[in-house]
Scaffold this motif. Sequence first.
Motif, PDB file in Angstrom:
ATOM      1  N   UNK A 141       0.847  -1.185   0.000  1.00 42.57           N
ATOM      2  CA  UNK A 141       0.000   0.000   0.000  1.00 42.57           C
ATOM      3  C   UNK A 141       0.894   1.251   0.000  1.00 42.57           C
ATOM      4  N   UNK A 142       0.598   2.241  -0.840  1.00 49.17           N
ATOM      5  CA  UNK A 142       1.427   3.441  -0.903  1.00 49.17           C
ATOM      6  C   UNK A 142       1.612   4.121   0.455  1.00 49.17           C
ATOM      7  N   UNK A 143       0.553   4.157   1.257  1.00 49.89           N
ATOM      8  CA  UNK A 143       0.680   4.817   2.563  1.00 49.89           C
ATOM      9  C   UNK A 143       1.676   4.098   3.459  1.00 49.89           C
ATOM     10  N   UNK A 144       1.723   2.781   3.364  1.00 45.79           N
ATOM     11  CA  UNK A 144       2.652   2.031   4.191  1.00 45.79           C
ATOM     12  C   UNK A 144       4.086   2.202   3.697  1.00 45.79           C
ATOM     13  N   UNK A 145       4.254   2.252   2.375  1.00 40.96           N
ATOM     14  CA  UNK A 145       5.590   2.497   1.833  1.00 40.96           C
ATOM     15  C   UNK A 145       6.079   3.880   2.228  1.00 40.96           C
ATOM     16  N   UNK A 146       5.203   4.877   2.156  1.00 42.40           N
ATOM     17  CA  UNK A 146       5.574   6.240   2.547  1.00 42.40           C
ATOM     18  C   UNK A 146       5.994   6.287   4.013  1.00 42.40           C
ATOM     19  N   UNK A 147       5.249   5.596   4.853  1.00 41.02           N
ATOM     20  CA  UNK A 147       5.604   5.552   6.275  1.00 41.02           C
ATOM     21  C   UNK A 147       6.997   4.967   6.471  1.00 41.02           C
ATOM     22  N   UNK A 148       7.307   3.915   5.725  1.00 42.01           N
ATOM     23  CA  UNK A 148       8.618   3.285   5.866  1.00 42.01           C
ATOM     24  C   UNK A 148       9.730   4.191   5.336  1.00 42.01           C
ATOM     25  N   UNK A 149       9.472   4.898   4.247  1.00 44.46           N
ATOM     26  CA  UNK A 149      10.468   5.826   3.712  1.00 44.46           C
ATOM     27  C   UNK A 149      10.708   6.961   4.703  1.00 44.46           C
ATOM     28  N   UNK A 150       9.624   7.520   5.230  1.00 46.98           N
ATOM     29  CA  UNK A 150       9.769   8.619   6.192  1.00 46.98           C
ATOM     30  C   UNK A 150      10.526   8.178   7.436  1.00 46.98           C
ATOM     31  N   UNK A 151      10.373   6.915   7.806  1.00 43.95           N
ATOM     32  CA  UNK A 151      11.103   6.393   8.959  1.00 43.95           C
ATOM     33  C   UNK A 151      12.599   6.267   8.662  1.00 43.95           C
ATOM     34  N   UNK A 152      12.941   6.133   7.377  1.00 47.34           N
ATOM     35  CA  UNK A 152      14.358   6.034   6.993  1.00 47.34           C
ATOM     36  C   UNK A 152      15.081   7.380   7.089  1.00 47.34           C
ATOM     37  N   UNK A 153      14.355   8.462   6.870  1.00 44.70           N
ATOM     38  CA  UNK A 153      14.978   9.781   6.732  1.00 44.70           C
ATOM     39  C   UNK A 153      15.916  10.107   7.891  1.00 44.70           C
ATOM     40  N   UNK A 154      15.490   9.989   9.157  1.00 40.36           N
ATOM     41  CA  UNK A 154      16.414  10.313  10.252  1.00 40.36           C
ATOM     42  C   UNK A 154      17.500   9.266  10.463  1.00 40.36           C
TER      43      UNK A 154
END
Length: 283
Positions: A141-154
């Motif tokens: 799901x795009x929302x779940x992928x986005x959440x995982x990407x955002x978690x990578x940022x820091x």
Amino acid sequence: MRKIILSTESGADLPEDLAVKYAIQVVPMHVIMDDQDYLDGSLPVMDIYDYYDRTKKIPSTTATNVHEYEQFFAKIKADFPDCIIIHIGYTSQASSSFQNAVIAAEEMDDLILIDALNVTGGLAAIVMNAARLLEKEPMIEPTRLVEQIEAMVPKSRLAFVPGSLEFLRAGGRVSNLAYLGGALLKIKPCIELIQGKLVSTKKYRGKIDGVAEKLMREYLAQYDIDREQLYLIYSIGLDKAVMQRMDQIAEENGFKHVKWIQAGAMISTHAGPGGFGIAGLEV
């Protein structure tokens, strides 16, 4: 399930083979030299160094503008009808590029923007991790992928030593470079991304072979980097013996995959020849 397309800027220095393999769309930033505007990727890096040798000036760089983003996103939509675009952008703290993407996206649907707060290999590490997640789970799901990407940022950690301090000083992109004072041309500062800003955090003395090894060992001691993948960054002019030594250290530290990334024209304009960097994601 609708297709998800990842995109980023040329300032990620994403190797072409990886961009092609994972169908990652890359929009160019700009290098201005001799009053001529070049798209990043179309200008050989050596032309920048030759220009400096000839004029003692460095080119300027500019962000991807709003119109270019509109065209870029529209082309992706045309090439991949009914897709969802996830754009992982160059840090908003060092360029207006991300804000221009935000403006361009106002009239577009199914376009998600993520500020990676990073550049070159640090940005590439996030993009590539997202690409591999998508490869493993294409129906995510795009929302779940986005959440995982955002978690990578820091968790993305980038550190580098520039090859030429004259390039770095002239570029003026490092927020606290002034503290180096009169010793500027006698030392090699370590530049890291802190909350999206390029910050000089340490200073090293000596030749690049010793400096690169010290940087890498201190980086690996400071950060618990995922051993699955390490990105090593170089600008043209870095001695091959230094690169071989960095490969040895990576192997000694248990990294399964090491990918060398060449700094492109935009990044090299600020870092100069012979620079070295390291990037990865913390676990």
